[in-house]
Design an enzyme around this catalytic site. Structure first.
Site, short mmCIF file in Angstrom:
data_model
loop_
_atom_site.label_atom_id
_atom_site.label_comp_id
_atom_site.label_asym_id
_atom_site.label_seq_id
_atom_site.Cartn_x
_atom_site.Cartn_y
_atom_site.Cartn_z
N LYS A 37 0.84 -1.21 0.00
CA LYS A 37 0.00 0.00 0.00
C LYS A 37 0.87 1.25 0.00
O LYS A 37 0.66 2.17 -0.79
CB LYS A 37 -0.90 0.05 1.26
CG LYS A 37 -1.83 -1.12 1.42
CD LYS A 37 -2.71 -0.96 2.66
CE LYS A 37 -1.93 -0.99 3.97
NZ LYS A 37 -1.27 -2.27 4.26
N ARG A 51 -9.56 1.27 8.30
CA ARG A 51 -9.12 -0.08 8.61
C ARG A 51 -10.18 -0.87 9.35
O ARG A 51 -9.97 -2.02 9.68
CB ARG A 51 -7.93 0.04 9.54
CG ARG A 51 -6.64 -0.40 8.95
CD ARG A 51 -5.63 -0.27 10.06
NE ARG A 51 -4.50 -1.06 9.80
CZ ARG A 51 -3.43 -0.61 9.16
NH1 ARG A 51 -3.39 0.60 8.69
NH2 ARG A 51 -2.41 -1.41 9.00
N ARG A 59 12.07 -5.43 4.68
CA ARG A 59 11.64 -4.03 4.52
C ARG A 59 12.51 -3.09 5.35
O ARG A 59 12.89 -3.39 6.47
CB ARG A 59 10.19 -3.86 4.96
CG ARG A 59 9.86 -2.36 5.01
CD ARG A 59 8.43 -2.05 5.04
NE ARG A 59 7.76 -2.62 6.19
CZ ARG A 59 6.46 -2.58 6.34
NH1 ARG A 59 5.72 -2.01 5.42
NH2 ARG A 59 5.92 -3.11 7.40
N ARG A 108 11.20 -1.64 11.13
CA ARG A 108 10.11 -1.28 12.02
C ARG A 108 9.96 -2.26 13.18
O ARG A 108 10.11 -3.46 13.00
CB ARG A 108 8.80 -1.20 11.23
CG ARG A 108 8.61 0.17 10.60
CD ARG A 108 7.49 0.20 9.61
NE ARG A 108 6.27 -0.46 10.06
CZ ARG A 108 5.15 -0.48 9.35
NH1 ARG A 108 5.11 0.12 8.17
NH2 ARG A 108 4.09 -1.10 9.80
N ARG A 166 -0.65 -9.10 13.03
CA ARG A 166 -1.19 -8.04 12.17
C ARG A 166 -2.03 -8.65 11.05
O ARG A 166 -3.07 -8.09 10.68
CB ARG A 166 -0.06 -7.20 11.59
CG ARG A 166 0.53 -6.23 12.62
CD ARG A 166 1.90 -5.72 12.22
NE ARG A 166 1.90 -4.99 10.97
CZ ARG A 166 3.00 -4.75 10.27
NH1 ARG A 166 4.17 -5.20 10.66
NH2 ARG A 166 2.91 -4.06 9.15
P1 AP5 Z 1 4.91 -1.61 1.86
O1 AP5 Z 1 4.63 -0.75 0.71
O2 AP5 Z 1 5.67 -1.06 3.00
O3 AP5 Z 1 3.56 -2.31 2.36
P2 AP5 Z 1 2.35 -1.73 3.18
O4 AP5 Z 1 1.13 -2.35 2.60
O5 AP5 Z 1 2.40 -0.25 3.26
O6 AP5 Z 1 2.67 -2.42 4.57
P3 AP5 Z 1 2.58 -1.83 6.06
O7 AP5 Z 1 3.30 -2.80 6.94
O8 AP5 Z 1 3.00 -0.41 6.09
O9 AP5 Z 1 1.09 -1.96 6.31
P4 AP5 Z 1 0.41 -1.96 7.65
O10 AP5 Z 1 -0.96 -1.81 7.18
O11 AP5 Z 1 0.65 -3.14 8.50
O12 AP5 Z 1 1.16 -0.80 8.46
P5 AP5 Z 1 0.76 0.71 8.77
O13 AP5 Z 1 1.99 1.50 8.82
O14 AP5 Z 1 -0.37 1.14 7.93
O15 AP5 Z 1 5.65 -2.92 1.32
C1 AP5 Z 1 6.12 -3.93 2.20
C2 AP5 Z 1 7.51 -4.41 1.75
O16 AP5 Z 1 7.39 -5.12 0.54
C3 AP5 Z 1 8.50 -3.26 1.46
O17 AP5 Z 1 9.77 -3.65 1.86
C4 AP5 Z 1 8.40 -3.08 -0.05
O18 AP5 Z 1 9.60 -2.55 -0.58
C5 AP5 Z 1 8.13 -4.50 -0.51
N1 AP5 Z 1 7.25 -4.54 -1.68
C6 AP5 Z 1 6.19 -3.73 -1.96
N2 AP5 Z 1 5.62 -4.07 -3.14
C7 AP5 Z 1 6.33 -5.15 -3.59
C8 AP5 Z 1 6.21 -5.97 -4.76
N3 AP5 Z 1 5.25 -5.75 -5.69
N4 AP5 Z 1 7.10 -6.98 -4.89
C9 AP5 Z 1 8.08 -7.21 -3.96
N5 AP5 Z 1 8.23 -6.46 -2.85
C10 AP5 Z 1 7.36 -5.44 -2.67
O19 AP5 Z 1 0.21 0.54 10.27
C11 AP5 Z 1 1.05 0.14 11.31
C12 AP5 Z 1 0.25 0.05 12.60
O20 AP5 Z 1 -0.31 1.34 12.93
C13 AP5 Z 1 -0.97 -0.88 12.56
O21 AP5 Z 1 -0.60 -2.22 12.83
C14 AP5 Z 1 -1.85 -0.24 13.64
O22 AP5 Z 1 -1.41 -0.62 14.93
C15 AP5 Z 1 -1.60 1.23 13.46
N6 AP5 Z 1 -2.56 1.86 12.54
C16 AP5 Z 1 -2.27 2.48 11.36
N7 AP5 Z 1 -3.40 2.93 10.78
C17 AP5 Z 1 -4.42 2.61 11.61
C18 AP5 Z 1 -5.83 2.78 11.55
N8 AP5 Z 1 -6.42 3.39 10.50
N9 AP5 Z 1 -6.56 2.31 12.57
C19 AP5 Z 1 -6.01 1.69 13.62
N10 AP5 Z 1 -4.69 1.48 13.74
C20 AP5 Z 1 -3.89 1.93 12.73
MG MG Z 2 2.72 1.14 4.84
#
Ligand code: AP5
Ligand code: MG
Ligand code: ZN
Length: 214
Positions: free
Chosen positions: A13, A88, A127, A160, A171
């Site tokens: 994402k 989410r 990552r 992270r 997660r």
């Molecule tokens: P990346 O692009 O980083 O993936 P992502 O989908 O953004 O993954 P996140 O871990 O950031 O998602 P998340 O939803 O768990 O975390 P968030 O920060 O939102 O890609 C992942 C890896 O793969 C990278 O190394 C990339 O280079 C590689 N990659 C990407 N595309 C690829 C491809 N096509 N092929 C190969 N490799 C690839 O949230 C973190 C925490 O915050 C949550 O757990 C929660 O506690 C809290 N939080 C955030 N938002 C909310 C909300 N709205 N409500 C409640 N809690 C929340």
């Molecule tokens: Mg992300």
């Protein structure tokens, strides 16, 4: 153009949202990045959010919704935005819809980046994330020019805290229970589009652009 990115943790994402934001000159709004910035600065919000994030749990809706509604009402979001990691939960989606309805607007696209759980665990260990600008890299699939240093802003890259395999598993469980129902929610609103997130990053991006430019 108002876009929501859906998908499991690690689906890509953030990677795709950043490119969409650049191409269409709209802000990339990531709730995860906002929380991580608050943790780094030691704010009250950061302290509260960290408790949940470290366990792989969701931060409570009441700490998230107002923050996003406030962010999307800022001047730079006037022509649209790409939301990454929000909504989410169904209550978050309803809060967003309510806020938009009030000003006569709506979400244009909900893009689901689809990646099976097996692929996710592998991706996460490689990552690296920039604490300064939220840029995301991968040691194999998307390396930086200089190890440990963000290409975009020169910031420091970190692993992270929530990317340990056990936390990633939790997660994923939380994603299936609380976030996946949004796929139905946006399907019913006729704005859900799915892309195959297992393709390489530029192919995924091309698929998304094709959707946005029909
Ligand atoms: P990346 O692009 O980083 O993936 P992502 O989908 O953004 O993954 P996140 O871990 O950031 O998602 P998340 O939803 O768990 O975390 P968030 O920060 O939102 O890609 C992942 C890896 O793969 C990278 O190394 C990339 O280079 C590689 N990659 C990407 N595309 C690829 C491809 N096509 N092929 C190969 N490799 C690839 O949230 C973190 C925490 O915050 C949550 O757990 C929660 O506690 C809290 N939080 C955030 N938002 C909310 C909300 N709205 N409500 C409640 N809690 C929340
Ligand atoms: Mg992300
Ligand atoms: Zn950076």
């Amino acid at each position: 153009m108002k876009i929501i990115m859906l998908g499991a943790p690690g689906a890509g994402k953030g990677t795709q949202a950043k490119r969409i934001a650049e191409k269409y000159s709209i802000p990339h709004i990531s709730t995860g990045d906002i929380f991580r910035a608050n943790i780094k600065e030691g704010t009250d919000l950061g302290k509260k959010a960290k408790e949940y994030m470290d366990k792989g749990a969701l931060v409570p809706d009441e700490l998230v919704c107002d923050l996003v509604v406030d962010r999307i009402s800022q001047a730079d979001a006037k022509n649209g935005y790409v939301l990454d990691g929000f909504p989410r939960t169904i209550p978050q989606a309803e809060a967003l819809d309510a806020a938009l309805t009030k000003i006569g607007e709506k979400v244009d696209f909900a893009i689901d980046v689809d990646v099976p759980d097996d692929n996710i665990i592998n991706r996460m260990s490689g990552r690296r994330a920039c604490v300064a600008c939220g840029g995301t890299y991968h040691v194999v699939f998307n390396p930086t020019k200089v190890e440990g240093v963000c290409d975009a802003c020169g910031g420091q890259l970190i692993l992270r805290d929530d990317d340990q395999p056990e936390t990633v598993k939790n997660r994923l469980k939380v994603y299936h229970e609380q976030t996946q129902p949004l796929i139905d929610y946006y399907t019913k609103k006729n704005i859900l589009k799915s892309v195959d997130g297992t393709q390489d990053m530029s192919k995924v991006f091309d698929s998304i652009v094709a959707i946005l430019e029909v």
